[in-house]
Motif scaffolding. Structure first.
Motif, PDB file in Angstrom:
ATOM      1  N   GLU A 188      23.754  16.741  95.646  1.00 43.65           N
ATOM      2  CA  GLU A 188      22.992  17.481  94.640  1.00 43.65           C
ATOM      3  C   GLU A 188      22.150  16.544  93.776  1.00 43.65           C
ATOM      4  N   VAL A 189      22.704  15.381  93.466  1.00 40.19           N
ATOM      5  CA  VAL A 189      21.929  14.388  92.703  1.00 40.19           C
ATOM      6  C   VAL A 189      20.725  13.932  93.517  1.00 40.19           C
ATOM      7  N   ARG A 190      20.954  13.626  94.779  1.00 37.88           N
ATOM      8  CA  ARG A 190      19.871  13.158  95.646  1.00 37.88           C
ATOM      9  C   ARG A 190      18.802  14.223  95.842  1.00 37.88           C
ATOM     10  N   ASN A 191      19.198  15.493  95.704  1.00 37.35           N
ATOM     11  CA  ASN A 191      18.296  16.605  95.996  1.00 37.35           C
ATOM     12  C   ASN A 191      17.525  17.125  94.790  1.00 37.35           C
ATOM     13  N   VAL A 192      17.742  16.576  93.601  1.00 33.76           N
ATOM     14  CA  VAL A 192      17.017  17.053  92.422  1.00 33.76           C
ATOM     15  C   VAL A 192      15.525  16.809  92.616  1.00 33.76           C
ATOM     16  N   ARG A 193      14.731  17.842  92.353  1.00 36.71           N
ATOM     17  CA  ARG A 193      13.272  17.734  92.460  1.00 36.71           C
ATOM     18  C   ARG A 193      12.645  17.958  91.086  1.00 36.71           C
ATOM     19  N   PHE A 194      11.418  17.516  90.934  1.00 41.03           N
ATOM     20  CA  PHE A 194      10.758  17.593  89.629  1.00 41.03           C
ATOM     21  C   PHE A 194      10.748  19.007  89.079  1.00 41.03           C
ATOM     22  N   ARG A 255      13.800   7.740  80.205  1.00 37.32           N
ATOM     23  CA  ARG A 255      13.657   6.291  80.401  1.00 37.32           C
ATOM     24  C   ARG A 255      13.474   5.950  81.877  1.00 37.32           C
ATOM     25  N   TYR A 256      14.257   6.632  82.750  1.00 36.54           N
ATOM     26  CA  TYR A 256      14.125   6.369  84.186  1.00 36.54           C
ATOM     27  C   TYR A 256      12.772   6.839  84.716  1.00 36.54           C
ATOM     28  N   LEU A 257      12.351   8.049  84.341  1.00 37.20           N
ATOM     29  CA  LEU A 257      11.108   8.598  84.874  1.00 37.20           C
ATOM     30  C   LEU A 257       9.894   7.763  84.484  1.00 37.20           C
ATOM     31  N   LEU A 258       9.967   7.105  83.347  1.00 30.17           N
ATOM     32  CA  LEU A 258       8.837   6.281  82.916  1.00 30.17           C
ATOM     33  C   LEU A 258       8.705   4.995  83.716  1.00 30.17           C
ATOM     34  N   ILE A 259       9.781   4.599  84.422  1.00 29.24           N
ATOM     35  CA  ILE A 259       9.683   3.386  85.249  1.00 29.24           C
ATOM     36  C   ILE A 259       9.849   3.715  86.738  1.00 29.24           C
ATOM     37  N   ARG A 260       9.975   4.996  87.064  1.00 28.33           N
ATOM     38  CA  ARG A 260      10.132   5.401  88.470  1.00 28.33           C
ATOM     39  C   ARG A 260       8.914   4.957  89.268  1.00 28.33           C
ATOM     40  N   PRO A 261       9.120   4.443  90.489  1.00 26.02           N
ATOM     41  CA  PRO A 261       7.983   4.029  91.312  1.00 26.02           C
ATOM     42  C   PRO A 261       7.027   5.193  91.573  1.00 26.02           C
ATOM     43  N   SER A 262       5.751   4.903  91.611  1.00 29.04           N
ATOM     44  CA  SER A 262       4.742   5.941  91.867  1.00 29.04           C
ATOM     45  C   SER A 262       4.695   6.235  93.360  1.00 29.04           C
ATOM     46  N   VAL A 263       5.534   7.148  93.773  1.00 34.00           N
ATOM     47  CA  VAL A 263       5.649   7.518  95.178  1.00 34.00           C
ATOM     48  C   VAL A 263       5.388   9.014  95.299  1.00 34.00           C
ATOM     49  N   ASP A 264       4.637   9.405  96.309  1.00 34.02           N
ATOM     50  CA  ASP A 264       4.325  10.821  96.514  1.00 34.02           C
ATOM     51  C   ASP A 264       5.528  11.507  97.160  1.00 34.02           C
ATOM     52  N   ASP A 265       6.520  11.782  96.335  1.00 33.81           N
ATOM     53  CA  ASP A 265       7.756  12.422  96.796  1.00 33.81           C
ATOM     54  C   ASP A 265       8.247  13.321  95.673  1.00 33.81           C
ATOM     55  N   GLU A 266       8.543  14.563  95.975  1.00 35.26           N
ATOM     56  CA  GLU A 266       8.933  15.518  94.947  1.00 35.26           C
ATOM     57  C   GLU A 266      10.358  15.321  94.446  1.00 35.26           C
ATOM     58  N   HIS A 267      11.131  14.484  95.128  1.00 34.21           N
ATOM     59  CA  HIS A 267      12.500  14.227  94.681  1.00 34.21           C
ATOM     60  C   HIS A 267      12.493  13.299  93.474  1.00 34.21           C
ATOM     61  N   LEU A 268      13.341  13.583  92.532  1.00 35.74           N
ATOM     62  CA  LEU A 268      13.391  12.783  91.305  1.00 35.74           C
ATOM     63  C   LEU A 268      13.932  11.377  91.536  1.00 35.74           C
ATOM     64  N   PRO A 269      15.087  11.220  92.213  1.00 39.95           N
ATOM     65  CA  PRO A 269      15.619   9.853  92.367  1.00 39.95           C
ATOM     66  C   PRO A 269      14.931   9.081  93.495  1.00 39.95           C
ATOM     67  N   ILE A 270      14.172   8.072  93.119  1.00 45.07           N
ATOM     68  CA  ILE A 270      13.506   7.194  94.076  1.00 45.07           C
ATOM     69  C   ILE A 270      13.760   5.755  93.641  1.00 45.07           C
ATOM     70  N   SER A 271      14.192   4.946  94.586  1.00 40.97           N
ATOM     71  CA  SER A 271      14.549   3.567  94.258  1.00 40.97           C
ATOM     72  C   SER A 271      13.314   2.676  94.224  1.00 40.97           C
ATOM     73  N   HIS A 274      11.272   2.497  97.210  1.00 37.16           N
ATOM     74  CA  HIS A 274      10.459   3.687  97.487  1.00 37.16           C
ATOM     75  C   HIS A 274      11.147   4.667  98.430  1.00 37.16           C
ATOM     76  N   ASP A 275      12.468   4.727  98.373  1.00 38.12           N
ATOM     77  CA  ASP A 275      13.195   5.737  99.142  1.00 38.12           C
ATOM     78  C   ASP A 275      14.298   6.331  98.271  1.00 38.12           C
ATOM     79  N   ARG A 276      14.866   7.427  98.718  1.00 43.93           N
ATOM     80  CA  ARG A 276      15.962   8.037  97.971  1.00 43.93           C
ATOM     81  C   ARG A 276      17.247   7.247  98.210  1.00 43.93           C
ATOM     82  N   PRO A 277      18.053   7.034  97.186  1.00 43.03           N
ATOM     83  CA  PRO A 277      19.329   6.338  97.393  1.00 43.03           C
ATOM     84  C   PRO A 277      20.222   7.179  98.288  1.00 43.03           C
ATOM     85  N   SER A 278      20.898   6.548  99.209  1.00 42.44           N
ATOM     86  CA  SER A 278      21.792   7.273 100.108  1.00 42.44           C
ATOM     87  C   SER A 278      23.095   7.622  99.404  1.00 42.44           C
TER      88      SER A 278
END
Length: 376
Positions: A188-194, A255-271, A274-278
């Protein structure tokens, strides 16, 4: 598929049989106002001559069976063998204090209800196939032996604060915090979208225009929607739920969203890669923070990513005494009548969210230091 599985499938096709015969009756049971478990309790259990303590033990088992079947989205009177075997594992892994002996006894109590249904001519449970007994006989109990008496570590909240403060990656910290503060599963954490998250913030809105656009969160500030397993692949909850975002979770998410990598992915958690954490990565974060001190012992099982959901549930049930149906709602378990359409879902979510929001914001435990720390 295994050789035995191939044979089972072949037999089913040849004789027009299925391994899940009661599934066909579930829609009928869902429509009925009558409760087959209550019917059994009133007609059989309460007239059995058993001592009050023994009856109470049966009733606890049946309540746990209801809770488990609600989690997996199946009517309690319509199990398959897989559900019975899953219940045995759930008793040990989720409740955490069930020995093999206790689990066997609870399956016997469950089988008492099933045998009653088999002998009741108005119910569809046939005498020729006892699902509970068959499932119980197929369980490999050796898988339970290593942890049969083990439960989660009773970690004081001060120790939890200290341990998670040692997580130095902000995304890792955010994932662990969401699990602890909202009782979320890893998936569910991995699946959170904007669109699921509404945090009113002009700076964030400029960077993430999709933030908070889901119809269920648009008009509600500081809120997160967790879709059900039928709405989003990878989620396991039976129903969707709305959950409050308190001040400290809001602060970390911003705080996290302000430093999140600029990746064209609708999922919130991006490392930063530039991929979702497993799921494995998040589990490793938990274990790096809590092990070896809270590793496996003769009495306790090792802390893993499931600990956050366990701690969240235990806190609200035992420490706060929150009503069971409200805890079930926050966990994403099915409560009340099944949701039949979109409008009903909105009413359902509104009702339960309204019931938990103020209490949650008032009583949820605090885990984040007020001042900045070493997380980057």
């Amino acid at each position: 598929m295994s050789e035995s599985g191939d044979s089972q499938e072949a037999f089913g096709e040849a004789f027009g049989r299925t391994t899940d015969p009661l599934s066909a009756f579930e829609p009928v049971f869902e429509e009925l106002r009558a409760d087959p478990l209550e019917f059994f309790i009133e007609e059989d259990l309460l007239n059995s001559g058993l001592k009050e303590g023994t009856i109470a033990g049966h009733l606890v088992t049946y309540q746990q069976w209801r809770e488990y079947m609600s989690e997996v989205g199946r009517h309690p009177a319509c199990p398959s063998e897989e559900h019975v075997q899953g219940f045995a594992r759930w008793l040990q892994e989720d409740l955490g204090n069930q020995s093999v002996v206790t689990i066997r006894q609870k399956l016997q109590k469950l089988n008492r209800a099933y045998r009653f249904w088999q002998e009741e001519p108005t119910l569809p449970h046939t005498l020729e196939y006892d699902i509970v007994r068959s499932a119980r006989n197929k369980i490999d109990w050796s898988e339970f032996e290593d942890t049969e008496t083990k439960r989660p570590h009773p970690i004081p909240i001060e120790a939890i604060r200290e341990r998670i403060s040692e997580i130095t990656d902000l995304l890792d910290y955010t994932c662990v915090l969401l699990q602890l503060k909202l009782g979320l599963r890893v998936g569910e954490v991995r699946n959170v979208r904007f669109r699921d998250l509404n945090i009113p913030d002009e700076e964030l809105a400029a960077v993430y225009p999709a933030l908070g656009t889901h119809e269920l969160v648009t008009d509600r500030p500081d809120i997160l929607y967790i879709p059900s397993k039928t709405e989003r692949d990878g989620n396991k909850s039976t129903v969707g739920r709305l959950l409050p975002i308190d001040e400290e979770v809001r602060r970390i998410l911003v705080r996290y969203l302000l430093i999140r990598p600029s990746v064209d992915d609708e999922h919130l958690p991006i490392s930063q890669r530039h991929d979702r954490p497993s799921g494995r990565h998040i589990n490793n974060v938990w274990q790096d923070a809590f092990l070896p001190e809270y590793g496996e012992t003769n009495e306790y099982r090792a802390v893993s990513s499931h600990f956050g959901r366990h701690y969240f549930t235990t806190y609200w049930k035992k420490e706060q005494g929150l009503q069971s149906e409200l805890v079930q709602y926050m966990r994403g378990d099915r409560v009340g009548d099944p949701v039949s359409d979109g409008s009903a879902m909105h009413h359902y979510l509104h009702t339960y969210y309204r019931d938990i929001e103020d209490r949650y914001r008032k009583d949820i435990y605090q885990l984040v230091p007020k001042e900045p720390w070493s997380v980057v």
